[in-house]
Design a protein around this motif. Structure first.
Motif, PDB file in Angstrom:
ATOM      1  N   UNK A   2     -13.213  27.096  25.017  1.00 27.83           N
ATOM      2  CA  UNK A   2     -13.255  26.020  24.034  1.00 27.83           C
ATOM      3  C   UNK A   2     -13.762  26.536  22.694  1.00 27.83           C
ATOM      4  N   UNK A   3     -13.082  26.130  21.635  1.00 26.52           N
ATOM      5  CA  UNK A   3     -13.470  26.524  20.283  1.00 26.52           C
ATOM      6  C   UNK A   3     -14.565  25.599  19.759  1.00 26.52           C
ATOM      7  N   UNK A   4     -15.320  26.089  18.802  1.00 28.62           N
ATOM      8  CA  UNK A   4     -16.334  25.263  18.130  1.00 28.62           C
ATOM      9  C   UNK A   4     -15.832  24.761  16.785  1.00 28.62           C
ATOM     10  N   UNK A   5     -14.575  25.061  16.433  1.00 30.80           N
ATOM     11  CA  UNK A   5     -14.033  24.600  15.172  1.00 30.80           C
ATOM     12  C   UNK A   5     -13.956  23.073  15.172  1.00 30.80           C
ATOM     13  N   UNK A   6     -14.250  22.457  14.047  1.00 39.36           N
ATOM     14  CA  UNK A   6     -14.197  20.997  13.922  1.00 39.36           C
ATOM     15  C   UNK A   6     -12.771  20.599  13.568  1.00 39.36           C
ATOM     16  N   UNK A   7     -12.164  19.778  14.433  1.00 40.29           N
ATOM     17  CA  UNK A   7     -10.786  19.382  14.251  1.00 40.29           C
ATOM     18  C   UNK A   7     -10.666  17.861  14.303  1.00 40.29           C
ATOM     19  N   UNK A   8      -9.745  17.287  13.520  1.00 40.92           N
ATOM     20  CA  UNK A   8      -9.494  15.845  13.644  1.00 40.92           C
ATOM     21  C   UNK A   8      -8.852  15.507  14.976  1.00 40.92           C
ATOM     22  N   UNK A   9      -9.010  14.271  15.407  1.00 38.72           N
ATOM     23  CA  UNK A   9      -8.401  13.799  16.653  1.00 38.72           C
ATOM     24  C   UNK A   9      -6.881  13.787  16.524  1.00 38.72           C
ATOM     25  N   UNK A  10      -6.146  14.404  17.450  1.00 41.34           N
ATOM     26  CA  UNK A  10      -4.681  14.324  17.395  1.00 41.34           C
ATOM     27  C   UNK A  10      -4.211  12.869  17.476  1.00 41.34           C
ATOM     28  N   UNK A  11      -3.182  12.551  16.740  1.00 39.61           N
ATOM     29  CA  UNK A  11      -2.649  11.186  16.715  1.00 39.61           C
ATOM     30  C   UNK A  11      -1.191  11.274  16.279  1.00 39.61           C
TER      31      UNK A  11
ATOM     32  N   UNK B  81     -17.537  17.024  18.146  1.00 36.07           N
ATOM     33  CA  UNK B  81     -17.269  17.465  16.785  1.00 36.07           C
ATOM     34  C   UNK B  81     -15.942  16.953  16.239  1.00 36.07           C
ATOM     35  N   UNK B  82     -15.152  16.236  17.059  1.00 35.26           N
ATOM     36  CA  UNK B  82     -13.872  15.733  16.557  1.00 35.26           C
ATOM     37  C   UNK B  82     -14.102  14.542  15.627  1.00 35.26           C
ATOM     38  N   UNK B  83     -13.177  14.323  14.724  1.00 38.40           N
ATOM     39  CA  UNK B  83     -13.268  13.220  13.768  1.00 38.40           C
ATOM     40  C   UNK B  83     -12.076  12.282  13.953  1.00 38.40           C
ATOM     41  N   UNK B  84     -12.259  10.967  13.707  1.00 37.62           N
ATOM     42  CA  UNK B  84     -11.144  10.021  13.882  1.00 37.62           C
ATOM     43  C   UNK B  84      -9.989  10.334  12.927  1.00 37.62           C
ATOM     44  N   UNK B  85      -8.793   9.972  13.345  1.00 38.83           N
ATOM     45  CA  UNK B  85      -7.597  10.177  12.538  1.00 38.83           C
ATOM     46  C   UNK B  85      -6.846   8.864  12.409  1.00 38.83           C
ATOM     47  N   UNK B  86      -6.537   8.474  11.176  1.00 38.90           N
ATOM     48  CA  UNK B  86      -5.745   7.273  10.912  1.00 38.90           C
ATOM     49  C   UNK B  86      -4.417   7.679  10.301  1.00 38.90           C
ATOM     50  N   UNK B  87      -3.337   7.201  10.904  1.00 40.13           N
ATOM     51  CA  UNK B  87      -1.983   7.560  10.471  1.00 40.13           C
ATOM     52  C   UNK B  87      -1.250   6.293  10.041  1.00 40.13           C
ATOM     53  N   UNK B  88      -0.766   6.219   8.801  1.00 36.57           N
ATOM     54  CA  UNK B  88       0.080   5.086   8.413  1.00 36.57           C
ATOM     55  C   UNK B  88       1.488   5.289   8.948  1.00 36.57           C
ATOM     56  N   UNK B  89       2.108   4.199   9.402  1.00 39.54           N
ATOM     57  CA  UNK B  89       3.467   4.316   9.939  1.00 39.54           C
ATOM     58  C   UNK B  89       4.238   3.055   9.586  1.00 39.54           C
ATOM     59  N   UNK B  90       5.409   3.244   9.016  1.00 37.79           N
ATOM     60  CA  UNK B  90       6.235   2.112   8.646  1.00 37.79           C
ATOM     61  C   UNK B  90       6.682   1.312   9.859  1.00 37.79           C
TER      62      UNK B  90
END
Length: 465
Positions: free
Chosen positions: A278-287, A370-379
């Motif tokens: 497992x990496x310690x890099x901070x990545x956004x949550x996949x979405x 360490x993950x951060x929330x991800x918000x994706x706009x979608x038509x």
């Protein structure tokens, strides 16, 4: 351990890739800058469940399986080779570096099963290697590998594995002795498939994102924490390659390898050896938003007299991850996930005013701090379905029947051919609309019907007398 890439394997891989049945579920890869300490490979890959794995090069040992003389129980699968990589010496690129390394590796085996099949070896790997074989600057490549090797008598075999389903036909030997029956004395296998996807120009590691691999399988008993004696640094691992353990993470909830074949053969294993740090890099949550559509029809309750709904499908980390969206009434709608595969769905009864865009959010901090929330706009669009696309050779007429999920509002549907040329507008009073028009002398191979409200569908044209 998977063997290094060879030109012969590359050809087999190209052929096998055409018949792949899995769905890629890797999300992102490190874009650089790359470090010689990492062999100038990408440091990490991230899957759609949010787990990010570093290239596993350390020498931490398993605390569950003791080492034996000459066989250290490394948590990373290291390709030790005379004259290439000596694990008793410091790892230095390119003079003492593995010619194969792994961000992820899952191995499984099924031993002899009567007279029908035996010695199945299964590998799923996200591998680092070199185009020319041995470690060399500016020759780094990566690929996602699915490999299945098995002895077998003639017949049809269906092999279900964590990343798909493969069907093989083993032919009986011909009178001159040729054929792909039982494995021979030279060690060949009746079933011998390797599918490597992602091999591109050296230094470009994005191709593996499109492979038949991911999310990463992980031990149900992990993660494990071990310390590398050469650095004194502790890391977490999603499995222990020195053990065989049950796993989770299959995108199809098939956390096993199952072989079905002739003579009632039906055998399986649900234990794997797993490599992954497992990496310690901070990545956004996949979405990944797969679809955001609406439907409506007349006859609903209330002043509008319209019954409506908005449907959202998204690929994101499973629980304890969460997903939600903001509908066109500005209300928060919680999405649900049923089986740990990361497929989320949510529905609202809002009646949209178009054009509209939804905000879909995924959050995985409870599983990976360490993950951060991800918000994706979608038509938001309607859902279009082509029911009929026929071309008559005798009349030269193309007949189209298509429908939209918006049955409560006038929404025009237009048709285009596979070359992009306009065909015409479908007509009708309700949700289902039709078009019959002359096209000569060559019909389109495919036709696309597009709604004014954003939905579309493409189907192959059926040729009739």
């Amino acid at each position: 351990m998977p063997s290094k890439l060879t030109p012969a394997v590359s050809l087999l891989t190209l052929i096998a890739a055409i018949h792949g049945s899995a769905q890629a579920a890797l999300f992102a890869v490190d874009q650089g800058q790359y470090s010689p300490q990492n062999g100038n490979f990408a440091q990490w890959y991230q899957d759609t469940h949010g787990r990010t794995l570093d290239l596993c090069l350390g020498k931490a040992l398993s605390s569950r399986v003791p080492s034996t003389p000459g066989v250290p129980s490394y948590m990373c699968t290291l390709a030790v080779a005379a004259g290439v990589f000596d694990d008793n010496q410091p790892t230095v690129f390119p003079t003492n570096f593995p010619d194969e390394a792994f961000w992820f590796l899952a191995d499984a085996a099924i031993p002899a099963a009567g007279a029908t099949t035996l010695n199945l070896k299964y590998t799923a790997a996200l591998e680092a290697a070199f185009g020319g074989g041995d470690p060399a600057p500016n020759d780094q490549i990566s690929f996602a590998r699915i490999r299945i090797r098995m002895d077998a008598v003639p017949g049809v075999y269906t092999i279900t594995h964590p990343y798909g389903v493969e069907v093989f036909t083993v032919d009986p030997p011909t009178p001159n002795g040729n054929g792909n029956g039982n494995g021979g004395a030279n060690g060949t296998k009746a079933i011998n498939m390797t599918r490597d996807i992602g091999i591109g120009s050296p230094g470009n590691f994005t191709g593996a994102l499109s492979g038949d691999l991911g999310p990463f399988l992980r031990s149900v008993n992990g993660p494990y924490t071990e310390t590398d004696p050469t650095t004194g640094m502790a890391s977490q691992y999603i499995g222990d390659p020195n053990l065989t353990e049950q796993v989770t993470g299959s995108p199809f909830n098939t956390n096993y390898v199952r072989v079905q074949g002739p003579n009632g053969l039906d055998v399986r294993t649900d234990v794997f050896g797993i490599t992954g740090r497992l990496s310690t890099v901070v990545r956004p949550t996949p979405n990944i938003v797969q679809r955001a559509t609406y439907s409506r029809k007349t006859g609903g309750q209330g002043n509008s007299g319209v019954q409506a709904q908005e449907d959202v499908f998204s690929l994101a980390p499973p629980p304890p991850g969460t997903a939600q969206f903001i509908d066109t009434d500005n209300s928060t709608v919680a999405m649900t996930e049923a089986n740990g595969t990361g497929s989320w769905y949510g529905q609202s009864t809002a009646n949209p005013t178009l054009p509209a865009s939804l905000q879909i959010t995924a959050d995985n901090h409870l599983a990976i701090a360490q993950s951060t929330p991800t918000t994706v706009p979608h038509g938001l669009s309607d859902l279009v379905s082509i029911d009929t696309a026929n071309y008559s050779l005798s009349s030269g007429q193309l007949t189209l029947v298509a429908s939209t999920s918006d049955a409560a509002a006038a929404s025009s549907l237009t048709a285009t051919g596979s070359s992009g040329g306009a065909i015409g507008t479908l007509s009708g009073d309700g949700a289902t609309k039709t078009l019959t028009t002359g096209i000569s002398p060559i019909p389109p191979a495919k036709v696309t019907v597009t709604s004014a409200n954003g939905g579309s569908d493409t189907e192959e044209v059926v040729i009739v007398p």
